[in-house]
Design a protein around this motif. Structure first.
Motif, PDB file in Angstrom:
ATOM      1  N   UNK A 170       0.825  -1.207   0.000  1.00  0.00           N
ATOM      2  CA  UNK A 170       0.000   0.000   0.000  1.00  0.00           C
ATOM      3  C   UNK A 170       0.861   1.259   0.000  1.00  0.00           C
ATOM      4  N   UNK A 171       1.871   1.291   0.867  1.00  0.00           N
ATOM      5  CA  UNK A 171       2.744   2.459   0.942  1.00  0.00           C
ATOM      6  C   UNK A 171       3.547   2.632  -0.341  1.00  0.00           C
ATOM      7  N   UNK A 172       3.955   1.512  -0.943  1.00  0.00           N
ATOM      8  CA  UNK A 172       4.677   1.595  -2.212  1.00  0.00           C
ATOM      9  C   UNK A 172       3.801   2.232  -3.285  1.00  0.00           C
ATOM     10  N   UNK A 173       2.549   1.792  -3.365  1.00  0.00           N
ATOM     11  CA  UNK A 173       1.643   2.360  -4.356  1.00  0.00           C
ATOM     12  C   UNK A 173       1.497   3.868  -4.162  1.00  0.00           C
ATOM     13  N   UNK A 174       1.355   4.308  -2.908  1.00  0.00           N
ATOM     14  CA  UNK A 174       1.222   5.740  -2.638  1.00  0.00           C
ATOM     15  C   UNK A 174       2.488   6.485  -3.040  1.00  0.00           C
ATOM     16  N   UNK A 175       3.648   5.928  -2.680  1.00  0.00           N
ATOM     17  CA  UNK A 175       4.917   6.585  -3.004  1.00  0.00           C
ATOM     18  C   UNK A 175       5.155   6.619  -4.506  1.00  0.00           C
ATOM     19  N   UNK A 176       4.808   5.535  -5.183  1.00  0.00           N
ATOM     20  CA  UNK A 176       5.008   5.468  -6.630  1.00  0.00           C
ATOM     21  C   UNK A 176       4.173   6.537  -7.332  1.00  0.00           C
ATOM     22  N   UNK A 177       2.938   6.695  -6.919  1.00  0.00           N
ATOM     23  CA  UNK A 177       2.086   7.714  -7.536  1.00  0.00           C
ATOM     24  C   UNK A 177       2.647   9.125  -7.299  1.00  0.00           C
ATOM     25  N   UNK A 178       3.086   9.389  -6.071  1.00  0.00           N
ATOM     26  CA  UNK A 178       3.593  10.739  -5.774  1.00  0.00           C
ATOM     27  C   UNK A 178       4.914  11.006  -6.480  1.00  0.00           C
ATOM     28  N   UNK A 179       5.813  10.012  -6.513  1.00  0.00           N
ATOM     29  CA  UNK A 179       7.097  10.204  -7.193  1.00  0.00           C
ATOM     30  C   UNK A 179       6.916  10.301  -8.707  1.00  0.00           C
ATOM     31  N   UNK A 180       5.933   9.597  -9.228  1.00  0.00           N
ATOM     32  CA  UNK A 180       5.643   9.684 -10.654  1.00  0.00           C
ATOM     33  C   UNK A 180       5.189  11.094 -11.020  1.00  0.00           C
ATOM     34  N   UNK A 181       4.319  11.663 -10.214  1.00  0.00           N
ATOM     35  CA  UNK A 181       3.863  13.020 -10.475  1.00  0.00           C
ATOM     36  C   UNK A 181       5.017  14.007 -10.391  1.00  0.00           C
ATOM     37  N   UNK A 182       5.885  13.824  -9.400  1.00  0.00           N
ATOM     38  CA  UNK A 182       7.031  14.724  -9.234  1.00  0.00           C
ATOM     39  C   UNK A 182       7.997  14.604 -10.412  1.00  0.00           C
ATOM     40  N   UNK A 183       8.289  13.373 -10.823  1.00  0.00           N
ATOM     41  CA  UNK A 183       9.196  13.162 -11.954  1.00  0.00           C
ATOM     42  C   UNK A 183       8.605  13.736 -13.237  1.00  0.00           C
ATOM     43  N   UNK A 184       7.290  13.589 -13.410  1.00  0.00           N
ATOM     44  CA  UNK A 184       6.642  14.142 -14.606  1.00  0.00           C
ATOM     45  C   UNK A 184       6.720  15.666 -14.600  1.00  0.00           C
ATOM     46  N   UNK A 185       6.500  16.260 -13.446  1.00  0.00           N
ATOM     47  CA  UNK A 185       6.526  17.714 -13.339  1.00  0.00           C
ATOM     48  C   UNK A 185       7.934  18.268 -13.563  1.00  0.00           C
ATOM     49  N   UNK A 186       8.935  17.588 -13.024  1.00  0.00           N
ATOM     50  CA  UNK A 186      10.312  18.075 -13.125  1.00  0.00           C
ATOM     51  C   UNK A 186      11.068  17.489 -14.318  1.00  0.00           C
ATOM     52  N   UNK A 187      10.410  16.576 -15.044  1.00  0.00           N
ATOM     53  CA  UNK A 187      11.025  15.907 -16.193  1.00  0.00           C
ATOM     54  C   UNK A 187      12.369  15.281 -15.798  1.00  0.00           C
ATOM     55  N   UNK A 188      12.304  14.461 -14.754  1.00  0.00           N
ATOM     56  CA  UNK A 188      13.460  13.730 -14.245  1.00  0.00           C
ATOM     57  C   UNK A 188      13.200  12.231 -14.370  1.00  0.00           C
ATOM     58  N   UNK A 189      14.273  11.426 -14.518  1.00  0.00           N
ATOM     59  CA  UNK A 189      14.081   9.982 -14.641  1.00  0.00           C
ATOM     60  C   UNK A 189      13.620   9.351 -13.335  1.00  0.00           C
ATOM     61  N   UNK A 190      12.815   8.313 -13.476  1.00  0.00           N
ATOM     62  CA  UNK A 190      12.322   7.558 -12.330  1.00  0.00           C
ATOM     63  C   UNK A 190      12.552   6.078 -12.619  1.00  0.00           C
ATOM     64  N   UNK A 191      13.168   5.382 -11.663  1.00  0.00           N
ATOM     65  CA  UNK A 191      13.441   3.948 -11.825  1.00  0.00           C
ATOM     66  C   UNK A 191      12.650   3.143 -10.812  1.00  0.00           C
ATOM     67  N   UNK A 192      12.073   2.050 -11.301  1.00  0.00           N
ATOM     68  CA  UNK A 192      11.368   1.097 -10.444  1.00  0.00           C
ATOM     69  C   UNK A 192      11.960  -0.277 -10.675  1.00  0.00           C
ATOM     70  N   UNK A 193      12.314  -0.961  -9.591  1.00  0.00           N
ATOM     71  CA  UNK A 193      12.825  -2.326  -9.658  1.00  0.00           C
ATOM     72  C   UNK A 193      11.907  -3.254  -8.876  1.00  0.00           C
TER      73      UNK A 193
END
Length: 338
Positions: A170-193
């Motif tokens: 659950x916490x991963x899903x929340x963090x992934x959504x928030x980091x995705x929005x941040x990366x999209x806004x700042x146009x920075x790479x995001x890695x998920x393993x």
């Protein structure tokens, strides 16, 4: 103040700030309060009253309205400003008895308004009432603090995996959504393993579930150790499967990160006698890296990382695979003896 008999004072002594520029009135009032066991602070001006208020934090303020310089209304407003989040009862004392005077006192931050001269019975009744209100507020504050603490504990229980101490799904899903929005806004790479322990069922069958849980805790600690930056996050995705969320990590950095993790796992040498891959536990993982655009979703990233994980397993396990780079960690290190 009249010396009329009063029925008693609050059980607990109060620290009361008496503010009045008239010496005779202030002394008489202070003597009456002192006789009832209260600690009295005296001020003959609004400025000195504010200084004593800040210094001693009294339980109650008895405040004259008319004083030279700043008046009681000014003092009340300044006292309220000096206690953000707190509340000290303020009772105005004045010879003025017009409705506008009472309204102005309440607007300035007062809680009650008494007309001079004040009867002793009336004064002590007001003290008891204000004392009860203060006690009720203290209980509400205590209950609010306890509620916040309970909510914090509940939130932790709902977001932390009980076995490993990592974030849960659950916490991963929340963090992934928030980091995705941040990366999209700042146009920075995001890695998920996504990664899991190779042939973990065999480990459990051979070593037992107690040792299996201990193994997962050790793997979790290795993942936690590799999360060196504050934004990096490790999570237990489910069972023997884990996830790593790495903001601002490009493809090459993700592969470097994966190789470092595999070295740590190999160095730890957690024995796995029934593994056909190596005599110790190994990890297989899938990596996806992107600079998100409007079409990128958290679900899509999870599916792509999961697909890459299964590709790593199909290619022999003990490796991390990335579709974006069309390569895996096996190509970057010497072959381990089978």
């Amino acid at each position: 103040m009249s010396s009329e008999v009063h029925p008693g004072s609050p059980a607990a002594p109060l620290t009361i700030l008496v503010v009045d520029d008239q010496n005779a009135s202030r002394v008489a009032l202070s003597a009456e309060l002192d006789r009832c066991g209260h600690r009295v602070l005296e001020a003959d001006s609004a400025d000195w009253a504010l200084e004593l208020f800040r210094r001693h934090r009294p339980d109650l303020v008895l405040l004259d309205v008319e004083m030279p310089g700043h008046d009681g209304y000014w003092a009340a407003r300044e006292m309220r400003a000096a206690e953000p989040g707190g509340w000290t009862p303020i009772i105005f004392l004045s010879q003025r008895d017009q409705e506008r005077d009472i309204w102005q006192a309440i607007e300035a931050g007062g809680d009650d308004y008494l007309i001079k001269p004040v009867l002793g019975m009336v004064l002590h009744a007001k003290l008891r009432a204000m004392h009860r209100l203060a006690q009720m507020r203290e209980r509400l504050v205590l209950l609010s603090d306890e509620l916040r603490s309970a909510n914090a504990q509940l939130h932790e229980l709902s977001t932390v995996d009980g076995l490993t101490g990592l974030m849960n799904r659950r916490a991963l899903d929340e963090s992934l959504h928030s980091e995705l929005e941040l990366a999209r806004r700042e146009q920075q790479p995001l890695t998920l393993m996504l990664c899991d322990v190779d042939h973990f069922k065999r480990f459990n069958d051979r070593q037992g579930h107690v040792e299996g849980d201990a193994c997962l805790r050790q793997v979790a600690q290795l993942l936690r150790d590799t999360c060196r930056r504050p934004a990096d996050r490790a999570a237990r995705y489910g069972g023997e499967e884990f996830a790593l969320l790495l903001p601002r990590t490009p493809r090459s950095g993700a592969m470097t990160y994966a190789r470092a993790l595999m070295r740590l796992v190999a160095q730890r040498q957690i024995l796995h006698p029934d593994s056909p891959v190596a005599p110790h536990i190994t990890l297989s993982g899938g990596i996806t890296t992107c600079v998100p655009d409007a079409s990128t979703t958290a679900e899509g990233l999870l599916l792509r990382a999961d697909d890459a994980l299964y590709t790593a397993k199909a290619q022999g396990r003990n490796r991390f695979f990335s579709y974006e780079m069309q390569m895996d960690t096996e190509e970057q290190r010497p072959q381990l003896p089978r």
